[in-house]
Design an enzyme around this catalytic site. Structure first.
Site, PDB file in Angstrom:
ATOM      1  N   ARG A   1       0.825  -1.229   0.000  1.00  9.41           N
ATOM      2  CA  ARG A   1       0.000   0.000   0.000  1.00  9.41           C
ATOM      3  C   ARG A   1       0.858   1.278   0.000  1.00  9.41           C
ATOM      4  NH1 ARG A   1      -2.581  -3.637  -1.214  1.00  9.41           N
ATOM      5  NH2 ARG A   1      -4.509  -4.392  -0.301  1.00  9.41           N
TER       6      ARG A   1
ATOM      7  N   SER B   1     -11.531  -1.719   2.166  1.00  4.02           N
ATOM      8  CA  SER B   1     -10.871  -1.952   3.455  1.00  4.02           C
ATOM      9  C   SER B   1     -10.556  -0.607   4.081  1.00  4.02           C
ATOM     10  CB  SER B   1      -9.562  -2.700   3.262  1.00  4.02           C
ATOM     11  OG  SER B   1      -9.818  -3.927   2.648  1.00  4.02           O
TER      12      SER B   1
ATOM     13  N   GLU C   1      -6.725   3.351   5.576  1.00  2.70           N
ATOM     14  CA  GLU C   1      -6.150   3.215   4.231  1.00  2.70           C
ATOM     15  C   GLU C   1      -6.595   4.348   3.291  1.00  2.70           C
ATOM     16  OE1 GLU C   1      -6.124  -0.820   2.358  1.00  2.70           O
ATOM     17  OE2 GLU C   1      -7.102   0.202   0.700  1.00  2.70           O
TER      18      GLU C   1
END
Ligand code: FAD
Length: 337
Positions: free
Chosen positions: A165, A240, A330
């Site tokens: 990420r 998410s 995120e």
């Protein structure tokens, strides 16, 4: 180049939150960047790059700047033979359309990332991934507009500092600097490498599927996701909400399951933490911890970013108190750097 004014950010993001953006500039052709960035700089405005808004959060105050929307389309084959496929896709292409294109050519590399919402241009930003595949695994290079130097350039994948990420596009000194115009991927395999992710293997076993071709894996992942993840068209979420936790050492609490990563770190499944803390199905200030996939926060009736922030703070505290681990969101806030 198309410029609109005072557009609600909630209409441009899948979490459906956020006040008005002062300007939204849609780019359909790479050459329009010079004019678009000229406009923004002349007005001295902050800017934020936006694809489909599946990983971006609008604030209640909106954005007193310009959202630069990538709508550059096109999928082009640069090289094709029995063993190699090199494809360049416009940054505004829908990611899943690109995946389906590669799958139709019977090459492996992105089929496990079936149905991830969003655009091709955003895929390298957080190095999207699912079921063991990541964008970085097959990405060759990106063409960008460098908003600092006002020039077009190519950046090779090896220079993007990819990790879980993470990339130069979302971290460090060059965060938010490069507007990704297109991405080029190289495929050389015809089948996903085993061992597969547990949940993927379990699905294949359960359905007696022994065909591991890109199409077969694509269909399996699409079906798993359909049963587990919210469809952005029907339920508001940003996917998410919390990142998995990457530690330098195994977690001290022996009950917490983890996986060792290829680079010697220890990855804790945040979904497990949330589920084990009994949060699945619980609603905080209008945001529900999905009862199918605990990592996902579904906006059921949350009206404001402030509601979301309250929900997140409460969830973070519960996990910190129970496991001593800090949860990191995120999705990215739409704000000036
Ligand atoms: C239901 C659901 C499921 C999801 N599942 C997954 C998953 O399995 N795996 C996963 O990794 N993610 C997943 N996500 C998150 C999301 O799909 C990805 O992050 C995707 O890449 C977002 O694409 P986007 O175009 O909507 O990005 P946006 O939200 O528009 O932008 C995301 C970030 O990229 C930047 N950006 C966007 N376009 C450009 C560009 N052209 N140039 C430079 N920067 C740009 C933005 O500034 C922002 O920082 C999921 C989201 C949802 C809603």
């Amino acid at each position: 180049m198309n410029i609109r004014e005072n557009i609600p950010i909630k209409d441009l993001t899948t979490m459906r939150l956020g006040g008005p953006a002062r300007f939204v500039i849609a780019i359909e052709h790479a050459e329009e960047c010079t004019e678009a960035f000229g406009f923004v700089k002349e007005k001295g405005l902050p800017f934020y790059f936006l694809g489909a808004g599946a990983n971006s959060l609008g604030l209640d105050t909106g954005f007193d700047g310009a959202l630069i929307l990538n709508q550059i389309k096109g999928i082009e084959i640069l090289q094709e033979s029995e063993n190699v496929l090199i494809v360049k896709a416009g940054g505004g292409e829908i990611w899943d359309d690109f995946v389906q294109f590669v799958v139709s050519k019977n090459f492996s590399g992105v089929e496990a990332m079936a149905k991830i919402p969003g655009t091709v241009g955003a895929a390298p930003v957080q190095n999207i991934g699912a079921y063991g595949q990541e964008a970085k695994d097959t990405l060759e290079s990106v063409e960008v507009y460098d908003s600092l130097l006002d020039e077009y350039k190519e950046i090779m994948a090896k220079d993007c500092d990819f990790a879980y990420r993470h990339s130069i596009f979302n971290s460090g000194k060059d965060k938010g600097r490069y507007f990704i115009l297109s991405a080029t991927f190289k495929f050389t395999e015809h089948q996903l490498k085993q061992p597969f992710y547990n949940s993927l293997q379990a699905y294949l076993d359960e359905h007696h599927i022994a065909d591991y071709s890109p199409k077969s894996v694509y269909d399996a992942v699409a079906e798993i996701r359909k049963n587990k993840l919210p469809d952005p068209a029907k339920e508001a979420s940003a996917g998410s909400f919390f990142k998995n936790i990457i530690l330098d050492e195994p977690p001290k609490n022996k009950d917490i399951p983890y996986r060792e990563t290829k680079d010697g770190k220890f990855k804790v499944n945040t979904g497990w933490l949330l589920e084990n803390a009994g949060l699945k199905g619980k609603t905080f200030h209008g945001f529900k911890v999905s009862d199918k996939a605990a990592l996902i926060l579904i906006n059921e009736s949350g009206e404001t970013y402030e509601d979301l922030q309250r929900a997140v703070t409460e969830i973070q505290k519960i996990i910190k108190d129970k496991y001593g681990l800090a949860l990191e969101p995120e999705p990215v806030k739409i704000e000036a750097d």
